[in-house]
Design a protein around this motif. Structure first.
Motif, short mmCIF file in Angstrom:
data_model
loop_
_atom_site.label_atom_id
_atom_site.label_comp_id
_atom_site.label_asym_id
_atom_site.label_seq_id
_atom_site.Cartn_x
_atom_site.Cartn_y
_atom_site.Cartn_z
N MET A 90 -8.80 4.65 -5.98
CA MET A 90 -8.72 5.86 -6.75
C MET A 90 -10.11 6.56 -7.04
SD MET A 90 -6.87 8.40 -8.32
CE MET A 90 -5.22 7.71 -8.24
N SER A 98 0.96 8.65 -2.92
CA SER A 98 0.13 9.48 -3.79
C SER A 98 -0.65 10.55 -2.57
CB SER A 98 -1.08 8.56 -4.18
OG SER A 98 -0.58 8.03 -5.36
N PHE A 143 0.69 -1.06 -0.07
CA PHE A 143 -0.14 -0.11 -0.10
C PHE A 143 0.95 1.09 -0.07
CE2 PHE A 143 -3.23 -3.02 1.29
CZ PHE A 143 -4.43 -2.52 0.71
N TRP A 151 -6.39 -0.72 -6.85
CA TRP A 151 -6.13 0.31 -7.03
C TRP A 151 -6.99 1.44 -7.75
CZ3 TRP A 151 -2.96 1.66 -3.39
CH2 TRP A 151 -2.00 0.96 -3.15
N THR A 178 3.23 5.97 -7.39
CA THR A 178 1.91 6.43 -7.01
C THR A 178 0.81 5.42 -7.57
OG1 THR A 178 1.62 7.81 -9.04
CG2 THR A 178 2.45 8.71 -6.99
N ILE A 179 -0.41 5.88 -6.99
CA ILE A 179 -1.39 4.76 -7.51
C ILE A 179 -1.84 4.89 -8.87
CG2 ILE A 179 -3.99 4.55 -7.11
CD1 ILE A 179 -3.84 5.97 -4.41
N PRO A 218 2.18 2.99 -2.68
CA PRO A 218 1.49 3.90 -3.44
C PRO A 218 0.51 4.81 -2.85
CG PRO A 218 1.82 1.71 -4.62
CD PRO A 218 1.96 1.42 -3.30
N LEU A 219 -0.33 4.22 -2.07
CA LEU A 219 -1.37 5.00 -1.56
C LEU A 219 -0.89 6.08 -0.93
CD1 LEU A 219 -4.58 5.91 -0.67
CD2 LEU A 219 -4.35 4.01 0.89
#
Length: 219
Positions: A199, A10, A4, A195, A175-176, A6-7
């Protein structure tokens, strides 16, 4: 098990860029609101240009500007290695692509403030900065907050410019949107769908807030 990171990357990039966008977008909108002439028109066009340029073009210009031999290469000495392909670059890319939304929203909100209120405040002896802080900002608040919500959503969904200047480094700059792209390219549709759902949820929430604030402004 899904990573997680990327979450968090971001969200961190979107939150930090939104803070910078709020400050600079609001100040630029206020300053050029009362400016006329060719220079003001040029700056207004320049501030809006990232809204229509492809993100890859913006990423290319950022690479040229902040690269090792670019005009802003002094960041290499300040940061001990530059900002290209670091998490700083994710914030920079998010700031550049989302700035026009904040700038245009803030300028539109300022233009809707009753001029009579501003003149009344000046007549009462308020200085220009007091008029801005105590009259303009409170009356333009719904539009500014709506622009901030849109800027946050745009920052969260940035892909092209981020990939150009920050790359796709898992745990650092991924990133996401990049996680979605590379998961899909690798055939991992399950991860990509997760994802995409995250998003959609965050973007829907941001746009919902913006719509609510715009509705409140029109009442």
């Amino acid at each position: 098990m899904i990573d997680f990171s990327p979450l968090f990357i971001s969200l961190r990039a979107a939150l930090l860029s939104s803070c910078f966008v709020f400050v600079f977008g609001t100040l630029f909108a206020r300053f050029f609101l009362s400016c006329n002439g060719r220079f003001a028109s040029f700056v207004d066009t320049l501030c809006t240009l990232p809204m229509v340029l492809p993100p890859t073009v913006l990423g290319f210009f950022l690479l040229v500007l902040f690269g090792r031999n670019g005009p802003f290469s002094f960041f290499w000495d300040l940061t001990g290695g530059g900002i290209v392909f670091t998490w700083y670059a994710t914030v920079l890319a998010a700031f550049v692509v989302s700035f026009p939304l904040m700038y245009r929203s803030a300028r539109g909100a300022f233009e809707q403030v009753d001029v009579q209120l501003l003149w009344a405040a000046r007549t009462l002896g308020m200085r220009e900065w007091e008029v801005f802080l105590k009259v303009m900002l409170p009356n333009a608040r719904p539009g500014i907050l709506a622009g901030l919500s849109l800027s946050f959503a745009r920052s969260l969904g940035e892909f092209g410019a981020t990939l150009m200047i920050a790359g796709n480094i898992p745990g650092r700059t991924q990133t996401i949107p990049m996680a979605i792209y590379f998961a899909t390219a690798g055939g991992d549709m399950h991860t990509a769908w997760i994802w995409v759902g995250i998003m959609l949820g965050t973007s829907f929430l941001s746009l919902g807030i913006a719509s609510y604030l715009n509705a409140g402004r029109s009442v």
